[in-house]
Design a protein around this motif. Structure first.
Motif, PDB file in Angstrom:
ATOM      1  N   GLU A 134       0.823  -1.215   0.000  1.00  0.00           N
ATOM      2  CA  GLU A 134       0.000   0.000   0.000  1.00  0.00           C
ATOM      3  C   GLU A 134       0.855   1.264   0.000  1.00  0.00           C
ATOM      4  N   LYS A 135       2.056   1.192   0.580  1.00  0.00           N
ATOM      5  CA  LYS A 135       2.934   2.368   0.640  1.00  0.00           C
ATOM      6  C   LYS A 135       3.370   2.832  -0.745  1.00  0.00           C
ATOM      7  N   SER A 136       3.359   1.936  -1.731  1.00  0.00           N
ATOM      8  CA  SER A 136       3.832   2.282  -3.072  1.00  0.00           C
ATOM      9  C   SER A 136       2.731   2.836  -3.975  1.00  0.00           C
ATOM     10  N   LEU A 137       1.494   2.878  -3.480  1.00  0.00           N
ATOM     11  CA  LEU A 137       0.370   3.288  -4.324  1.00  0.00           C
ATOM     12  C   LEU A 137       0.225   4.805  -4.382  1.00  0.00           C
ATOM     13  N   LYS A 138      -0.336   5.269  -5.487  1.00  0.00           N
ATOM     14  CA  LYS A 138      -0.614   6.693  -5.669  1.00  0.00           C
ATOM     15  C   LYS A 138      -1.989   7.024  -5.076  1.00  0.00           C
ATOM     16  N   PRO A 139      -2.270   8.306  -4.855  1.00  0.00           N
ATOM     17  CA  PRO A 139      -3.545   8.668  -4.213  1.00  0.00           C
ATOM     18  C   PRO A 139      -4.779   8.116  -4.916  1.00  0.00           C
ATOM     19  N   HIS A 140      -4.807   8.159  -6.260  1.00  0.00           N
ATOM     20  CA  HIS A 140      -6.015   7.688  -6.946  1.00  0.00           C
ATOM     21  C   HIS A 140      -6.191   6.178  -6.832  1.00  0.00           C
ATOM     22  N   GLN A 141      -5.092   5.457  -6.527  1.00  0.00           N
ATOM     23  CA  GLN A 141      -5.188   4.010  -6.360  1.00  0.00           C
ATOM     24  C   GLN A 141      -5.594   3.626  -4.943  1.00  0.00           C
TER      25      GLN A 141
END
Length: 449
Positions: free
Chosen positions: A280-287
């Motif tokens: 989850e730490k690698s995800l962008k805001p829209h994801q």
């Protein structure tokens, strides 16, 4: 400057343009506010003074645009101020100076992009007149402008407006005349699919672009990483399994930080909360966008829970809260179908951290959509899973074994059939080695005593 302009006004019409243009080098030799003020006065007189005339005004403005584009002003902030001021003067006369205004807008967009003011640069490009009746603009040029606007808007994650301009670009995609524009358009396709939560489509497009040699190696690695991320977030089912298999077979993914979760998803392993948190730490805001639970699903979950025993330690969650949450729950449900023949609503709820009714609702929707093979017994509150032989075979091929001649199916579990495939493959390898040895093409090493 006022006195010089008064003298020029008195000249004949054919001498006015050269006289005005001769003032430009003198003005640009100055610095700071005096340069801005004198150039403002010159442009304002050329554009708004009727005595100058349209032809002379266009010649002067074209020369100003040219010298600004060639970098006559080295200070970026000063140049931006001059371009904005010139554009403000000429914009009301757009009909007469359309070509010069468009050139100024391109220059201003370049300056804003250098300063990473993405949305402002996009708005400047939006003001360019591409459908004017005065001059014909090739479709390929329009496509380049639309693609650039989409790219700039996506940098600030304005996906709604970006999709509007992407749709315009899609109508002109056939007119792309150079490789760079084609690649930029394909990247926009992938990113728009990503922002629209069409993760399977985005993963395929990102993966395709990661093989393009013209793209920088670091960018290709970034696209491969994006492909893995989108594949993980995609809805669980046969289609996602094929995309995961393609990525898992790609040797480059082994070096990615998301390889662990990719391999576990491909091999249908249950994902643990700690692994999900790390990903989850690698995800962008829209994801990480929140998703709403429909009123029908909420009512169905509540109704189903009402019939069962109340467990005070059971989860009270009635559905996934984010896109990632949903993807992980659906994956774990699909993975559990390879482990169990059947499972109770309560047991599945404990596995997915959902109420029993919500777990049943999720399973029902996946069965309805053809992403899970099984049936639901609401009397005994059980979910029965069906083995999918075709899917098992496809996974064996995806693992690299290819078409393997199988023994007769005796109803053995998936793991036993997998062991059979391994034994058959090893037997085939041994047969090939013996054949090559018999032909004298291979010499087996003999260990010394």
């Amino acid at each position: 400057m006022e006195a010089k302009l008064t003298q020029i006004f008195a000249l004949s019409q054919k001498d006015k343009a050269p006289a005005l243009i001769s003032l430009i080098p003198e003005i640009l030799s100055q610095s700071g506010p005096s340069l801005v003020q004198d150039l403002h006065t010159l442009v304002d007189a050329a554009v708004n003074q009727d005595s100058i005339g349209l032809v002379a005004g266009r010649q002067l403005l074209s020369e100003v645009v040219k010298v600004l584009g060639e970098g006559a002003i080295s200070d970026a902030q000063l140049r931006r101020r001059v371009v904005e001021d010139t554009l403000a003067i000429v914009q009301p006369k757009l009909v007469s100076y359309e070509e010069q205004v468009n050139s100024l807008r391109f220059q201003l967009a370049d300056l804003l992009e250098q300063e990473e003011e993405w949305s402002d640069a996009a708005r400047v490009l939006m003001g360019i007149s591409l459908d004017s009746g005065q001059r014909s603009i090739p479709d390929s040029e329009k496509l380049r402008v639309y693609v650039r606007i989409v790219r700039l808007l996506l940098e600030d994650e304005d996906s709604v407006q970006a999709e509007t301009y992407y749709n315009r670009a899609a109508l002109l995609a056939h007119s792309a005349s150079d490789r760079e524009t084609v690649l930029q358009f394909k990247l926009c396709q992938a990113r728009i699919s990503d922002y629209s939560r069409k993760f399977l489509e985005a993963a395929s497009r990102y993966h395709e672009l990661s093989y393009v040699g013209e793209i920088d190696e670091e960018e290709r690695r970034h696209m491969l990483l994006a492909a893995v991320t989108c594949a993980v977030l995609a809805p669980a089912g046969p289609n996602r399994s094929r995309v995961l298999a393609s990525l898992y077979r790609d040797e480059r993914t082994a070096d990615l930080p998301t390889y662990n979760i990719l391999s576990k998803m491909f091999l249908d392993h249950i994902l643990r909360p700690a692994e999900v948190k790390e990903f989850e730490k690698s995800l962008k805001p829209h994801q990480l966008a929140k998703i709403a639970i429909s009123s029908n699903d909420r009512l169905a979950s509540a109704g189903n829970d009402a019939d069962g025993d109340i467990d005070p330690t059971a989860s009270t969650r009635t559905g996934p809260s984010t896109v990632l949450d949903r993807a992980v729950m659906e994956h774990n449900l699909l993975a559990s179908s390879n482990i169990y023949n059947n499972i109770t609503f309560q047991g599945l709820g404990a596995l997915l951290d959902l109420t029993p009714g919500a777990a049943e609702t999720m399973a029902r929707k996946m069965i309805e959509q053809g992403r899970l093979r099984g049936s639901i017994d609401q009397v005994d509150r059980l979910i029965w899973f069906e083995s999918n032989r075709e899917e098992d075979d496809a996974q064996g091929k995806a693992g690299g074994l290819g078409d393997v001649e199988e023994a007769e199916d005796t109803g053995a579990p998936y793991t036993k059939r997998w062991d059979t495939q391994i034994r058959l493959t090893a037997a085939h390898v041994e047969s090939i080695v013996q054949h090559l040895t018999g032909k004298g093409l291979v010499t087996l090493a003999v260990e010394a005593n």
